[in-house]
Design an enzyme around this catalytic site. Structure first.
Site, mmCIF file in Angstrom:
data_model
loop_
_atom_site.group_PDB
_atom_site.id
_atom_site.type_symbol
_atom_site.label_atom_id
_atom_site.label_comp_id
_atom_site.label_asym_id
_atom_site.label_seq_id
_atom_site.Cartn_x
_atom_site.Cartn_y
_atom_site.Cartn_z
ATOM 1 N N GLU A 1 -13.419 16.295 -10.920
ATOM 2 C CA GLU A 1 -13.133 17.830 -10.908
ATOM 3 C C GLU A 1 -12.284 17.518 -12.474
ATOM 4 O O GLU A 1 -12.846 19.384 -12.761
ATOM 5 C CB GLU A 1 -12.387 18.438 -10.031
ATOM 6 N N HIS B 1 -6.462 20.488 2.485
ATOM 7 C CA HIS B 1 -7.467 21.064 2.882
ATOM 8 C C HIS B 1 -7.328 22.315 3.316
ATOM 9 O O HIS B 1 -8.190 23.044 3.398
ATOM 10 C CB HIS B 1 -8.403 20.528 4.247
#
Ligand SMILES: Cc1ncc(C[n+]2csc(CCOP(=O)(O)OP(=O)(O)O)c2C)c(N)n1
Lengths: 322, 361
Positions: free
Chosen positions: A60, A127
């Site tokens: 990322e 999540h």
């Protein structure tokens, strides 16, 4: 146009942006052949080729870091972060560079970082997070969070066209709600929307909590309580004018978000209301959000997330004043 | 210098130029194709940037700069690398590349306004193809790779140089960026200035392995060279740049050098390193060494050396004068002026309030 899901609306918006401007690039983990874990980029690689829509290594920080380099090279990068809980790996690049590069170089960062966020999907840890306040706290960024397919389409158009970096939060629990989308309707960054008119209490929400607030308003109606619902759509810059306008009618405000209340973005809204609208208030501003704990295991998320009952309770408290 | 394990690369134009110990071979040195003027100019540039470095240190000691980080000892890398590139090849520096920036033509007095706390970014990167200083260690390396990926996508022939210290090679961003570069075959040269120290942490505590050899794991070649030889650095960067320009992807150069000064003026190296080590490196001083070589070749004489020294003196004087005369933009412009390309109304209001508060106070 027929009704489409928010997932499809975002897909169409990306498609239209890619078609219109060859400097737009879409990349991230699994966005190519797979079309993303939520299929938001479905079919885009096939349509625009591997140099415009591409899978990256799983990293990322460098997904964001190469977006900076590509922006300097004249591109308009639209990187995807696969889930809210993984943007933290890219946090340094966003805060130290995406947000500040223009300030130190005069070179714009037309980057749109898409992040599916929020809970309600029964997911495992990492999540279901709502990290928006980390980004609203960073000058140089603009932060948006649409609640409907039409706004998702239009706001993404505005975000990609904007010369400044935009963090684009997609309420993943709302990916599959449908609505007719008019691709010609423009939604400017920084403009809230009145999602429902009312007179008793203003409920200020964004992203996934807008639909909860609307449900609460419907339920309240049965008890003769009138809730006005504001969908912020953009968190930074914050559309205070719309909020104050609403308070002139209701004199009461409730702020609803999924993130923990402590240190959350609701605190900023409440403080701004105190600054700009203190005289309008007839009750303390209340915040409905998560407790100050990590996101719980999925079977407990219903107890953790704001729901209709908690909004109605807050409305009762607000209306008990004055 | 330790030997480097052979990396798997079919077309490595750099390795044949160097001995296993990382020294430019005599044959390669004679084939550089540089005119005597060009060779003298490399010396001149090293002298000028060293003199600017010294003057900046003086300015800091006199309270005129908030901080200074010397690059003393690393001049061969700064000069050699820039000389090896085309002017439109972008350079992504960390914070110690003042010398490189000077070689690119950026005014040293302008640059010092950053260290004086008067500017957030004193030059336009587009004018010099030189990115802003990057303070968070290694964070500039992904930018270099992204820029290079963009060059490839635009089918352009420019290449990119990303440079950093040995400490930076411990960061995740460094590894991630190396990996991206390999996967996307980005036209980027990674130039590690291995000066043996990251503030007080010595190389041996930074890594148990070799930096250059890591390139192999990312799918491209790497080499460790003598970073105190300006011609060696030039040859290596030139070879790597040509290879990248051909479309053959990235290259990692680990240039061995030594940080002769403190980390910055806030540092105290006597707490962690010895004079003996410093002395061992003094004899490898890149400027003295190159001057001796030029003299040996009959390319430079005492008069030319003096002229260059004098030029350094007047440059330093001009830099000091210009810096001290520098007036920054008004506070509202410095603080708010460049944050957004399309500033929100609320942001502009805050600026107005701030500016009004200055007028009323
Ligand atoms: C991410 C980050 N961590 C810590 C620091 C503080 N710091 C500045 S320079 C430095 C050492 C860097 O060493 P190296 O990469 O070898 O470069 P050098 O300073 O030797 O040129 C440290 C720890 C920083 N700037 N950025």
């Amino acid at each position: 146009m027929e009704a489409v899901t928010m997932a499809k609306a975002i897909n169409l918006s990306l498609r239209d942006a890619l078609a219109r401007d060859e400097d737009v690039l879409v990349f991230g983990e699994d966005v190519g052949a797979l079309g993303g874990v939520f299929r938001i980029t479905d079919g885009l690689q096939e349509a625009f080729g591997e140099e415009r829509v591409f899978d990256t290594p799983l990293a990322e920080s460098t997904i964001i870091g190469v977006a900076v380099g590509l922006a300097l090279r004249g591109f308009k990068p639209v990187p995807e972060i696969q889930f809210d809980g993984f943007v933290y790996s890219g946090f340094d690049q966003i805060v130290s560079h995406v947000a500040k590069y223009r300030n130190r170089s005069g070179m714009s960062m037309p980057i749109t970082i898409r992040i599916p966020f929020g809970g309600h999907i029964g997911a495992v840890e990492h999540h279901s997070e709502s990290p928006e306040a980390y980004f609203t706290h960073t000058a140089g960024l603009k932060v948006v969070a649409p609640a409907t397919p039409g706004d998702a389409y239009a706001l993404l158009q505005s975000a990609i066209a904007d010369p400044d970096p935009v963090i684009f939060f997609e309420p993943k629990a709302r990916y599959y709600v449908k609505e007719e989308v008019d691709p010609k309707r423009e939604v400017l960054i920084g403009r809230a929307r009145l999602a429902r008119e009312g007179t008793g209490v203003s409920v200020i929400a964004y992203g996934p909590t807008v639909s909860v607030a609307l449900e609460a308003a419907k339920a309240a109606e049965k008890e003769n309580i009138s809730l006005e619902v504001i969908d912020l759509r953009t968190l930074s810059p914050l559309d205070m004018a719309t909020i104050i306008e609403s308070l002139r009618k209701t004199h009461r405000a409730i702020i609803v978000h999924e993130a923990p209340v402590f240190g959350g973005f609701g605190g900023e809204i409440a403080a701004r209301i105190a600054d700009d609208g203190f005289d309008l208030l007839e009750a303390p501003v209340t915040r409905v959000g998560a407790m100050n704990t990590p996101y719980p295991p999925a079977r407990f998320e219903k107890l953790y997330l704001p729901d209709v009952d908690r909004i109605l309770e807050a409305a009762d408290v607000a209306l008990a004043y004055g | 210098m330790a030997d480097v394990v052979e990396v798997v690369a079919t077309d490595d134009p750099v390795r044949p130029l160097f001995s296993p110990a990382g020294e430019l071979t005599a044959a390669a040195r004679s084939r550089l194709g540089l005119s005597q003027d060009a060779l003298r100019d490399l010396y001149r540039q090293m002298v000028l940037i060293r003199r600017a470095d010294q003057e900046a240190l003086n300015l800091q000691r006199q309270g005129e700069l908030g901080l200074w980080g010397q690059f003393l000892g690393q001049e061969a890398i700064h000069v050699g690398a820039v000389a090896a590139l085309q002017p439109d090849d972008w350079i992504f520096p960390s914070y110690r590349e003042f010398g490189m920036a000077m070689c690119r033509g950026i005014d040293p007095a302008d640059m010092l306004t950053w260290f004086r706390g008067l500017s957030a970014g004193p030059w336009d990167p587009r004018e010099f193809h030189f990115a802003p200083l990057a303070v968070p260690v290694a964070s500039q390396v992904p930018h270099a790779v992204g820029f290079a990926m963009g060059s490839r996508f635009k089918k352009s022939k420019d290449v990119v140089l990303g440079t950093f210290g040995d400490g930076a090679t411990s960061k995740g961003d460094w590894h991630e960026a190396m990996n991206f570069a390999g996967v996307f075959k980005a036209p980027v040269i990674f130039l590690c200035q291995n000066n043996h120290w990251a503030i007080s942490v010595p190389l041996a505590k930074q890594t148990a392995g070799s930096i250059a050899e890591r390139a192999q794991g990312y799918g491209f070649p790497g080499i460790r060279i003598d970073g105190n030889d300006v011609l060696g650095v030039l040859a290596a960067v030139r070879g790597a740049a040509e290879r990248a320009r051909r479309g053959d992807g990235p290259y990692l150069i680990e240039a061995m050098t030594y940080r002769m000064g403190a980390h910055t003026t806030s540092d105290d190296p006597s707490r962690y390193r010895t004079e003996t080590e410093l002395q061992a490196w003094s004899v490898k001083d890149p400027v003295g060494r190159y001057r001796a070589w030029l003299e040996g070749q009959g390319i430079i004489d005492g008069a030319a050396i003096k002229t260059i020294g004098d030029e350094g003196e007047s440059m330093a004087h001009a830099m000091r004068t210009r810096l001290l005369a520098f007036t920054p933009a008004p506070p509202g412009e410095v603080i708010f002026g460049r944050v957004y390309a399309r500033p929100p109304d609320s942001f502009l209001e805050e600026r107005e309030e701030f500016e009004a508060s200055l007028e009323s106070s």
